[in-house]
Design an enzyme around this catalytic site. Structure first.
Site, PDB file in Angstrom:
ATOM      1  N   GLU A  64       0.865  -1.188   0.000  1.00  0.00           N
ATOM      2  CA  GLU A  64       0.000   0.000   0.000  1.00  0.00           C
ATOM      3  C   GLU A  64       0.890   1.223   0.000  1.00  0.00           C
ATOM      4  OE1 GLU A  64      -2.563   0.365   3.433  1.00  0.00           O
ATOM      5  OE2 GLU A  64      -3.713   1.970   2.478  1.00  0.00           O
ATOM      6  N   CYS A 287      -6.556   0.914   3.587  1.00  0.00           N
ATOM      7  CA  CYS A 287      -7.449   2.064   3.721  1.00  0.00           C
ATOM      8  C   CYS A 287      -7.450   2.915   2.450  1.00  0.00           C
ATOM      9  CB  CYS A 287      -7.032   2.913   4.912  1.00  0.00           C
ATOM     10  SG  CYS A 287      -7.371   2.101   6.472  1.00  0.00           S
ATOM     11  N   ASN A 414     -12.210  -3.390   2.348  1.00  0.00           N
ATOM     12  CA  ASN A 414     -11.118  -3.469   3.312  1.00  0.00           C
ATOM     13  C   ASN A 414     -11.601  -3.005   4.671  1.00  0.00           C
ATOM     14  OD1 ASN A 414      -8.181  -3.454   4.187  1.00  0.00           O
ATOM     15  ND2 ASN A 414      -8.719  -1.309   4.547  1.00  0.00           N
ATOM     16  N   GLU A 415     -11.603  -3.904   5.624  1.00  0.00           N
ATOM     17  CA  GLU A 415     -11.928  -3.542   7.014  1.00  0.00           C
ATOM     18  C   GLU A 415     -13.223  -2.749   7.129  1.00  0.00           C
ATOM     19  OE1 GLU A 415      -8.695  -1.519   8.941  1.00  0.00           O
ATOM     20  OE2 GLU A 415      -7.358  -3.246   8.787  1.00  0.00           O
TER      21      GLU A 415
END
Ligand code: AHR
Length: 696
Positions: A64, A287, A414-415
């Protein structure tokens, strides 16, 4: 740096070979007199019992762009703010000219502004306008790169920019446009543009002239050869005559990139990643994928095609993302290192923490926009896998890759906060992919932690939808990892498989690394449930730490792997595809992790090798008697790789190491061992030992 590490690893190897005899303790740590000098272990590896398959893709990486890992890092571009795009959204101190300096030396006079009247491409709206009133001295622009530009003597650097002459000699201002000689830039009329590498003090270390283009955007290119090694050089562009020049996409790349790819990756950093031999690469986040609000979500379509047509945007980690490292480059990198691509697309909702002022909560894409949103995801699959004459496959082919990339895995979300809005959108995406591309394995999300509300709801939802794989994340203490080695032993094999997309034990000491190693033995044992695992974050520029700890640290000149990297590498290059049952007792104790000792035994079918991984977390050396049940022929030699040291130490280069840095970087050190159907192996205190042997 790699040379440095290997050289020192060799001398460490000599010491470790001595430990291998079980005679010399590695560290000077005093042993309490009550503690036995060496623990006795008995290991039986049951080659005669059925082995359990392990996911062939168990150990991979997650990349990332945080910690400047891409911009100013893996993406080899050396010019910062090359497209005059920086803004206050990214940093309250920034504007479109951040990173640039106007040069007016020795009587030269010029000004620089930002314009948007006639950009190269609508996705790239702003550019710089340099106006020179007096060219008797040096006039132009300079860029100091990302914390300076590191150049090496004799190495070549490719400079490129888009330029357009606006006028020659004098600006027409408000005057009637009657004099073409004044108003119209003429090909070959204006003097050349000079591109230089200079030291901070202004010493020229490379120079080349570029003929100025007429009044249409033209790409200029040249090669600079550095005459000196300089850690913090700058790129300087100088005009030699009066006039106005529009400039955009100013780029400087080392000619030598990883695998010599154009618009490529920094060779030493990419090599450090390649040396992990990852089976897959998860990208581009994290994120970063759901971004800071719906409008900031990562849109793969903005990241392909010629770089001047890509749409940069503020990065969630508060810097500018040029998208120079885009989907094509990610897929190309995967292919170059033999890893499967595992892209993650947003799931139709924003991060619940979006908004820097305390969070705005999760927002959802309006349902009427979902068909187009889903089509973008289906287009991605066509771009990656479709024939070169399909709509999106043609774009891949035009970029230089007519063959499909072979996309198999796709992360969705994601999450995410598991809400009804999320579930509704995820289900729409999931069902559309399943209907049109049943060959794609969708990986869902179960929140940011190893337990809790999102975890429970995420799993219940995955069960309902029968999502093939779900993505678990955890950043926990080393003790958590040691206490949770049995986590997956109890997982229901009938449910979704697991991807541990992000995990780390909150530190870069050897103790952290060994806790992770102990946990990884359990991942191999549960390699039928856990399909993928990737440590996070992967890389970090030492002056831009957004997230700590990380696996690899770097600056403009050096690559400095953590000791956790050594563990990841030792597991990854020694991953097997079948887990072999074994028993382990240490001083009579026979639980799963007797006295802080952990074991995994696997077979690698390609070579036929049997591989033992022995983790000794504690302070007492272990002498293990190994017996290979059912083997008719063993050895005669095994390769042994050992990682050990002071458990409190970190590798140098870690921004938090300070005086706690190990004298020589802790890494795996290899030697050989005589083996037979039974043999002895010594595992020093605080060590990971990998034994690879041939059996029949
Ligand atoms: O790895 C750093 C961040 O941790 C990732 O972006 C996110 O998924 C997680 O919270």
């Amino acid at each position: 740096m790699w040379t440095f590490i290997s050289k020192h690893a060799l001398s460490l190897g000599v010491i470790l070979n001595a430990i291998g005899t079980g005679v010399a303790p590695m560290t000077a740590t005093a042993q309490p007199s009550t503690r036995p000098a060496v623990m006795s272990a008995k290991i039986t590896v049951h080659l005669d019992q059925p082995a359990k398959p392990i996911s062939p893709d168990l150990f991979g990486i997650f990349f990332e762009d945080l910690n400047h890992s891409a911009e100013g890092g893996l993406y080899a571009e050396l010019v910062r703010n090359r497209s005059f795009d920086f803004s206050t959204v990214e940093n309250s101190q920034w504007n479109a000219l951040t990173g640039w300096e106007l040069i007016q030396r020795n009587g030269g006079r010029a000004s620089v502004n930002i314009d948007a009247a006639e950009p190269i491409h609508p996705s790239n709206p702003t550019y710089a306008v340099l106006e020179v009133g007096d060219a008797s001295g040096d006039v132009g622009l300079s860029n100091g790169g990302f914390d300076g530009i590191a150049v090496k003597q004799g190495e070549t650097y490719d400079v490129a920019l888009f330029a357009r002459q606006l006028y020659h000699e004098r600006r027409w201002g408000g005057r009637p446009t009657t004099n073409p000689a004044i108003m119209q830039p003429q090909e070959g009329k204006a003097g050349p543009l000079i591109a230089r590498l200079e030291t901070k003090e202004g010493e020229v270390i490379a120079q080349v002239s570029l003929a100025l283009p007429p009044d249409r955007w033209t790409r200029l290119t040249a090669t600079l050869t550095a005459q000196r090694t300089v850690a913090d050089a700058r790129l300087v562009l100088l005009m030699t005559e009066r006039g106005g020049l529009a400039i955009d996409m100013v780029s400087l790349f080392p000619t030598k990139t990883f695998k010599d790819r154009a618009n490529g990756l920094r060779a030493d950093l990419a090599q450090a990643i390649a040396d992990l031999k990852p089976k897959f690469v998860r990208f581009p986040g994290g994120c970063l994928v759901h971004g800071n609000g719906l409008g900031n979500a990562y849109n793969w379509k903005d990241t392909i095609g010629p770089i001047e047509t890509r749409k940069g945007q503020p990065n969630l980690w508060r810097y500018h993302q040029s998208m120079g490292l885009g989907y094509y480059e990610y897929f190309q990198f995967c292919e170059d290192i033999g890893a499967k691509p595992l892209p993650v697309v947003p799931s139709g909702v924003s991060c619940k923490n979006s908004g820097y002022q305390g969070g705005i909560g999760q927002r959802a894409v309006p349902l009427e926009q979902m068909p187009a949103y889903i089509q973008d995801i289906l287009d991605l699959i066509e771009w990656a896998n479709g024939p070169a004459d399909s709509t999106w496959g043609a774009k891949r082919a035009a970029a230089g890759h007519p063959e499909p990339f072979g996309l198999k895995y796709l992360g969705v979300g994601n999450e995410e906060h598991i809400t009804p809005e999320f579930e509704e959108r995820f289900e729409m995406i999931h069902n559309a992919i399943k209907a049109k591309h049943p060959e794609i394995v969708v990986i869902g999300t179960v929140g940011p932690g190893p337990s809790g509300d999102d975890y429970d709801k995420g799993w219940a939802f995955a069960d309902k939808l029968k999502v093939p794989v779900v993505d678990e994340h955890y950043y926990e203490s080393p003790e958590w990892f040691l206490q949770n080695v049995k986590r997956y032993d109890a997982y229901d094999r009938a449910k979704s498989k697991v991807y541990i997309g992000e995990y780390a034990s909150r530190g870069n000491s050897l103790h952290n690394a060994l806790a992770e190693a102990a946990y990884m033995t359990a991942l191999e044992r549960n390699g039928d449930v856990v399909q993928f695992a990737s440590y996070a974050p992967l890389i970090c520029k030492t002056r831009h730490v957004h997230w700590y700890p990380d696996l690899i640290y770097f600056d403009n000149e050096r690559v400095m792997p953590s000791v956790n990297y050594a563990v990841q590498q030792m597991f990854s290059v020694n991953a097997g595809d079948a887990w072999i049952p074994h028993t382990l007792s240490v001083d009579g104790a026979t639980d799963a992790d007797p006295k802080g000792v952990y074991l995994s035994s696997v077979r690698e079918s390609a070579s036929g090798d049997v591989i033992l991984k022995l983790v000794n977390v504690g302070p007492t050396p272990v002498r293990a008697e190994v017996s290979l049940g059912g083997a008719t022929s063993v050895g005669p030699q095994a390769s042994v790789t050992v990682l050990t040291g002071d458990p409190t130490k970190l590798n140098a280069g870690d921004p938090r190491a300070g005086s706690n840095a190990a004298e020589t970087p802790m890494t795996g050190v290899s030697s050989t061992l005589q083996v037979g159907p039974t043999f002895t192996v010594d595992a020093s205190q605080h060590s990971l030992t990998v034994v690879r042997l041939k059996t029949k």
